[in-house]
Design an enzyme around this catalytic site. Structure first.
Site, PDB file in Angstrom:
ATOM      1  N   CYS A   1      32.489  40.754  -3.218  1.00 50.32           N
ATOM      2  CA  CYS A   1      32.988  40.524  -1.866  1.00 50.32           C
ATOM      3  C   CYS A   1      33.331  41.830  -1.165  1.00 50.32           C
ATOM      4  O   CYS A   1      33.102  41.973   0.031  1.00 50.32           O
ATOM      5  CB  CYS A   1      34.211  39.614  -1.916  1.00 50.32           C
ATOM      6  SG  CYS A   1      35.431  40.176  -3.104  1.00 50.32           S
TER       7      CYS A   1
ATOM      8  N   GLY B   1      35.513  19.698  -5.980  1.00 47.82           N
ATOM      9  CA  GLY B   1      36.181  20.566  -5.002  1.00 47.82           C
ATOM     10  C   GLY B   1      36.828  19.742  -3.898  1.00 47.82           C
ATOM     11  O   GLY B   1      38.009  19.919  -3.578  1.00 47.82           O
TER      12      GLY B   1
ATOM     13  N   LYS C   1      39.250  24.936 -10.324  1.00 43.33           N
ATOM     14  CA  LYS C   1      37.833  24.586 -10.443  1.00 43.33           C
ATOM     15  C   LYS C   1      36.978  25.851 -10.425  1.00 43.33           C
ATOM     16  O   LYS C   1      36.945  26.557  -9.424  1.00 43.33           O
ATOM     17  CB  LYS C   1      37.393  23.707  -9.270  1.00 43.33           C
ATOM     18  CG  LYS C   1      35.968  23.201  -9.430  1.00 43.33           C
ATOM     19  CD  LYS C   1      35.362  22.667  -8.145  1.00 43.33           C
ATOM     20  CE  LYS C   1      34.473  23.649  -7.442  1.00 43.33           C
ATOM     21  NZ  LYS C   1      33.319  24.131  -8.205  1.00 43.33           N
TER      22      LYS C   1
ATOM     23  N   GLU D   1      40.471  34.103   0.217  1.00 42.27           N
ATOM     24  CA  GLU D   1      39.799  35.388   0.003  1.00 42.27           C
ATOM     25  C   GLU D   1      38.319  35.121   0.249  1.00 42.27           C
ATOM     26  O   GLU D   1      37.672  34.434  -0.535  1.00 42.27           O
ATOM     27  CB  GLU D   1      39.990  35.864  -1.449  1.00 42.27           C
ATOM     28  CG  GLU D   1      41.426  36.120  -1.843  1.00 42.27           C
ATOM     29  CD  GLU D   1      41.919  37.499  -1.439  1.00 42.27           C
ATOM     30  OE1 GLU D   1      41.184  38.242  -0.752  1.00 42.27           O
ATOM     31  OE2 GLU D   1      43.047  37.836  -1.812  1.00 42.27           O
TER      32      GLU D   1
ATOM     33  N   GLY E   1      31.354  21.527  -6.060  1.00 41.70           N
ATOM     34  CA  GLY E   1      32.210  21.681  -4.888  1.00 41.70           C
ATOM     35  C   GLY E   1      32.317  20.389  -4.098  1.00 41.70           C
ATOM     36  O   GLY E   1      33.405  19.970  -3.694  1.00 41.70           O
TER      37      GLY E   1
ATOM     38  N   GLY F   1      33.046  21.351 -12.131  1.00 43.25           N
ATOM     39  CA  GLY F   1      32.515  20.227 -11.371  1.00 43.25           C
ATOM     40  C   GLY F   1      32.013  20.777 -10.055  1.00 43.25           C
ATOM     41  O   GLY F   1      32.319  21.920  -9.706  1.00 43.25           O
TER      42      GLY F   1
ATOM     43  N   GLU G   1      26.888  38.944   5.489  1.00 45.03           N
ATOM     44  CA  GLU G   1      27.026  39.312   4.089  1.00 45.03           C
ATOM     45  C   GLU G   1      25.767  38.882   3.348  1.00 45.03           C
ATOM     46  O   GLU G   1      25.428  37.703   3.322  1.00 45.03           O
ATOM     47  CB  GLU G   1      28.248  38.596   3.516  1.00 45.03           C
ATOM     48  CG  GLU G   1      28.517  38.959   2.095  1.00 45.03           C
ATOM     49  CD  GLU G   1      29.768  38.262   1.565  1.00 45.03           C
ATOM     50  OE1 GLU G   1      29.861  37.036   1.705  1.00 45.03           O
ATOM     51  OE2 GLU G   1      30.630  38.963   1.022  1.00 45.03           O
TER      52      GLU G   1
HETATM   53  P1  NAP Z   1      31.055  29.255  -2.065  1.00 36.65           P
HETATM   54  O1  NAP Z   1      29.786  28.580  -1.858  1.00 36.65           O
HETATM   55  O2  NAP Z   1      32.009  29.362  -0.951  1.00 36.65           O
HETATM   56  O3  NAP Z   1      31.734  28.552  -3.315  1.00 36.65           O
HETATM   57  C1  NAP Z   1      32.989  28.938  -3.804  1.00 36.65           C
HETATM   58  C2  NAP Z   1      33.603  27.797  -4.568  1.00 36.65           C
HETATM   59  O4  NAP Z   1      33.840  26.699  -3.677  1.00 36.65           O
HETATM   60  C3  NAP Z   1      32.735  27.237  -5.682  1.00 36.65           C
HETATM   61  O5  NAP Z   1      33.556  26.853  -6.767  1.00 36.65           O
HETATM   62  C4  NAP Z   1      32.103  26.029  -5.022  1.00 36.65           C
HETATM   63  O6  NAP Z   1      31.659  25.046  -5.942  1.00 36.65           O
HETATM   64  C5  NAP Z   1      33.247  25.523  -4.193  1.00 36.65           C
HETATM   65  N1  NAP Z   1      32.842  24.665  -3.078  1.00 36.65           N
HETATM   66  C6  NAP Z   1      31.655  24.625  -2.425  1.00 36.65           C
HETATM   67  N2  NAP Z   1      31.681  23.688  -1.465  1.00 36.65           N
HETATM   68  C7  NAP Z   1      32.899  23.108  -1.517  1.00 36.65           C
HETATM   69  C8  NAP Z   1      33.524  22.054  -0.784  1.00 36.65           C
HETATM   70  N3  NAP Z   1      32.902  21.402   0.192  1.00 36.65           N
HETATM   71  N4  NAP Z   1      34.798  21.711  -1.104  1.00 36.65           N
HETATM   72  C9  NAP Z   1      35.454  22.364  -2.089  1.00 36.65           C
HETATM   73  N5  NAP Z   1      34.903  23.359  -2.825  1.00 36.65           N
HETATM   74  C10 NAP Z   1      33.640  23.729  -2.532  1.00 36.65           C
HETATM   75  O7  NAP Z   1      30.868  30.750  -2.559  1.00 36.65           O
HETATM   76  P2  NAP Z   1      29.943  31.248  -3.744  1.00 36.65           P
HETATM   77  O8  NAP Z   1      28.549  31.019  -3.306  1.00 36.65           O
HETATM   78  O9  NAP Z   1      30.378  30.679  -5.021  1.00 36.65           O
HETATM   79  O10 NAP Z   1      30.379  32.786  -3.810  1.00 36.65           O
HETATM   80  C11 NAP Z   1      29.939  33.767  -2.939  1.00 36.65           C
HETATM   81  C12 NAP Z   1      30.905  34.001  -1.781  1.00 36.65           C
HETATM   82  O11 NAP Z   1      32.246  34.220  -2.220  1.00 36.65           O
HETATM   83  C13 NAP Z   1      30.574  35.238  -0.991  1.00 36.65           C
HETATM   84  O12 NAP Z   1      30.602  34.938   0.376  1.00 36.65           O
HETATM   85  C14 NAP Z   1      31.662  36.221  -1.354  1.00 36.65           C
HETATM   86  O13 NAP Z   1      31.960  37.209  -0.420  1.00 36.65           O
HETATM   87  C15 NAP Z   1      32.818  35.365  -1.564  1.00 36.65           C
HETATM   88  N6  NAP Z   1      33.778  36.033  -2.448  1.00 36.65           N
HETATM   89  C16 NAP Z   1      34.934  36.548  -1.937  1.00 36.65           C
HETATM   90  C17 NAP Z   1      35.843  37.197  -2.751  1.00 36.65           C
HETATM   91  C18 NAP Z   1      37.141  37.764  -2.238  1.00 36.65           C
HETATM   92  O14 NAP Z   1      38.012  38.079  -3.042  1.00 36.65           O
HETATM   93  N7  NAP Z   1      37.331  37.930  -0.954  1.00 36.65           N
HETATM   94  C19 NAP Z   1      35.581  37.303  -4.101  1.00 36.65           C
HETATM   95  C20 NAP Z   1      34.393  36.779  -4.591  1.00 36.65           C
HETATM   96  C21 NAP Z   1      33.520  36.116  -3.743  1.00 36.65           C
HETATM   97  P3  NAP Z   1      30.128  25.042  -6.456  1.00 36.65           P
HETATM   98  O15 NAP Z   1      30.031  26.146  -7.421  1.00 36.65           O
HETATM   99  O16 NAP Z   1      29.931  23.721  -7.081  1.00 36.65           O
HETATM  100  O17 NAP Z   1      29.268  25.250  -5.239  1.00 36.65           O
END
Ligand code: NAP
Ligand code: MG
Length: 492
Positions: free
Chosen positions: A283, A211, A175, A249, A207, A205, A387
């Site tokens: 990240c 998700g 996803k 990650e 989260g 779709g 962050e």
């Molecule tokens: P996020 O809000 O955690 O979302 C990540 C993914 O999870 C998205 O596809 C999101 O879908 C989905 N999601 C959200 N709520 C969910 C739920 N309840 N159940 C299942 N899936 C769910 O993160 P983001 O805002 O997209 O990205 C920023 C964050 O990612 C930052 O904190 C960053 O540090 C971290 N990051 C870490 C790395 C690494 O390699 N360590 C790399 C890149 C990013 P939706 O798009 O529909 O919300």
């Protein structure tokens, strides 16, 4: 290949509408125009995708490693052949500049080739306990892997999961983030004649709906998530309920540590790149700059000056170094942090606001943000602990290596960091003492194929980009063989 005006869900080798018929509009952060309308998957679509994946993986796994390697290499070649288009799609969808997205495309093409090599050289083992008793240790896939990726590096992070998961013999249901699904859909499109139907299923779709359905599905045997620590914790809890493994990650607040004997100009330019690249939405960004007190004031003044010269604008323009943030919401959230920082007592050395006007009024057409530096930052401040995920650098001064290490390790996160010095003893002392998954010495950000990448602490667990990640997508099986003859001996 180019962006299609409509995308379906990619299930069992072809595109089709969501069963509900729901779609979501996807916009370019730069300029705001609609790029595509994309189907939005829900529970029943996840059901279909998992069924297709469950149907396909045993046949994929049964193919000789050399054939699976050829397929992975063909995917790598196909990515190379579509490099410019994929990079353009990624730039339009995320707002990240074209030089950076080209880099991601190349990295993932290379990673597919790397894992093609890994599965040909990975040797399963035979252990001889005595002449009649031996064990074979085989590496077997989990079956169906469920992957969820964030919006910041959609293609790169997807590739980090897909290459090892497929190499290990699994099928994948993945996803993308709601904001940025296009490059993954494009990957499905260009590999549809290479990958057997059902092996790769792409389900854009939300989260909350798609998700959650992936997290809950009983047919998924392994989860892999990249995103925020908050959602990551939820993913881990769901995996625990089902007793399945998960690779996480998560976020970071990485320290970039500059000693006075460092190559000054190189360290300065890299300090800017480490946080401002991709508008800070990285990240592993070098979001905490620790500068030795001897050069602190001069370094910060020069860095602020340098940041004011960074060209901000159209991310498709080769000369641009910073594009817009991914969304208005993300910019708002970053600006809230800047406000919080000043309330907490930090000083804005540069930036702290959005540019306005610009060439052809470009800054008024997207969520652009000026590179921002906060000084006078102390470890208790939230801007130093949390962050921000934007182009905001917090700066602290340190006195000696022990002080620098202590400040660097004063974080719940542990993803990455760097040390700048010409003294190899200091470099290795600091690199070993910093509690993070990656430490760069006199560099920032490279993660070539073969470098284990992942976090300590709240940054998650599991490693990607290295052959060790095969362990995350497979399970070892022991087949114990006894060739003794005659009575077993247990009753005598
Ligand atoms: P996020 O809000 O955690 O979302 C990540 C993914 O999870 C998205 O596809 C999101 O879908 C989905 N999601 C959200 N709520 C969910 C739920 N309840 N159940 C299942 N899936 C769910 O993160 P983001 O805002 O997209 O990205 C920023 C964050 O990612 C930052 O904190 C960053 O540090 C971290 N990051 C870490 C790395 C690494 O390699 N360590 C790399 C890149 C990013 P939706 O798009 O529909 O919300
Ligand atoms: Mg989010």
């Amino acid at each position: 290949m180019d962006i299609q005006s409509h995308y379906g869900l990619f299930i069992d080798g072809s595109f089709r509408s969501a069963r509900s018929g729901d779609t979501v509009s996807v916009h370019a952060p730069a300029g705001g125009r609609e790029l595509s309308r994309v189907a939005a998957a829900a529970e029943e679509d996840v059901e279909d995708a998992v069924a297709a994946a469950a149907q396909e993986w045993p046949a994929w796994w049964a193919r000789p490693a050399v054939e699976r390697a050829q397929v992975l290499a063909a995917v790598g070649d196909r990515i190379v052949a579509n490099r410019e288009t994929l990079a353009r799609i990624e730039t339009l969808d995320t707002g990240r500049v074209i030089a950076e997205t080209r880099f991601d495309i190349d990295a993932i093409a290379d990673l597919f080739h790397y894992f093609a090599g890994v599965i040909r050289s990975d040797e399963e083992t035979l252990k001889r306990h005595d002449p009649q008793q031996m064990s074979m240790v085989l590496r077997e896939p989990f079956g169906v892997v469920g992957a969820i990726v964030p919006w910041n590096f959609p293609f790169l992070i997807s590739g980090w999961k897909l290459a090892p998961a497929l190499a290990a013999g699994n099928a994948v249901v993945i996803k993308p983030a709601t904001l940025t699904p296009l490059s993954l859909l494009a990957l499905a499109e260009i590999t549809a004649d290479i990958l057997p139907p059902g092996l790769l299923n792409v389900l854009p779709g939300s989260g909350r709906v798609c998700g959650e359905a992936i997290l809950a599905h009983s047919g998924i045997a392994k989860l892999s998530f990249t995103g925020s620590t908050e959602v990551g914790r939820h993913v881990a809890a769901k995996a625990a309920e089902r007793v399945i493994p998960v690779t996480l990650e998560l976020g970071g607040k990485s320290a970039n540590i500059v000693f006075p004997d460092a190559d000054y100009d190189r360290a300065l330019e890299a300090a800017a790149m480490a946080i401002m690249m991709s508008q800070g939405q990285v990240c592993s960004a070098g979001s905490r700059l620790l500068v030795h007190e001897e050069i602190h004031d001069r370094f910060v003044a020069d860095l602020a000056e340098l940041c004011r010269t960074i060209s901000i604008g159209d991310p498709l323009d080769e000369a641009t170094r910073m594009g817009p943030m991914v969304s208005q919401d993300q910019r708002d959230s970053v600006l809230e942090y800047v406000k919080l920082g000043t309330t907490e007592g930090a000083t804005i050395a540069t930036g702290g606001d959005a540019p306005t006007g610009g060439p052809d009024g470009i800054y008024d057409t997207g969520p652009y943000l000026n590179p921002t530096i906060l000084t006078g930052v102390t470890p208790e401040m939230r801007v130093c602990r949390e962050e921000i995920f934007g182009p905001v650098l917090v700066v602290q001064r340190f006195t000696d290596a022990a002080d620098g290490i202590a400040l660097a390790n004063n974080s719940a996160y542990g993803l990455a960091g760097a040390v700048w010095t010409r003294d190899i003893s200091v470099a290795l002392e600091v690199a070993q003492a910093v509690r993070t998954g990656t430490v760069w010495v006199n560099d920032y950000h490279p993660v070539p194929s073969g470098s284990p990448f992942g976090g300590f602490g709240q940054s998650g667990y599991g490693r990607e980009v290295h052959k060790a990640s095969l362990d995350g997508y497979s399970q070892l099986k022991t087949i114990y063989i006894n060739t003794d003859r005659g009575g077993y001996g247990w009753y005598r």
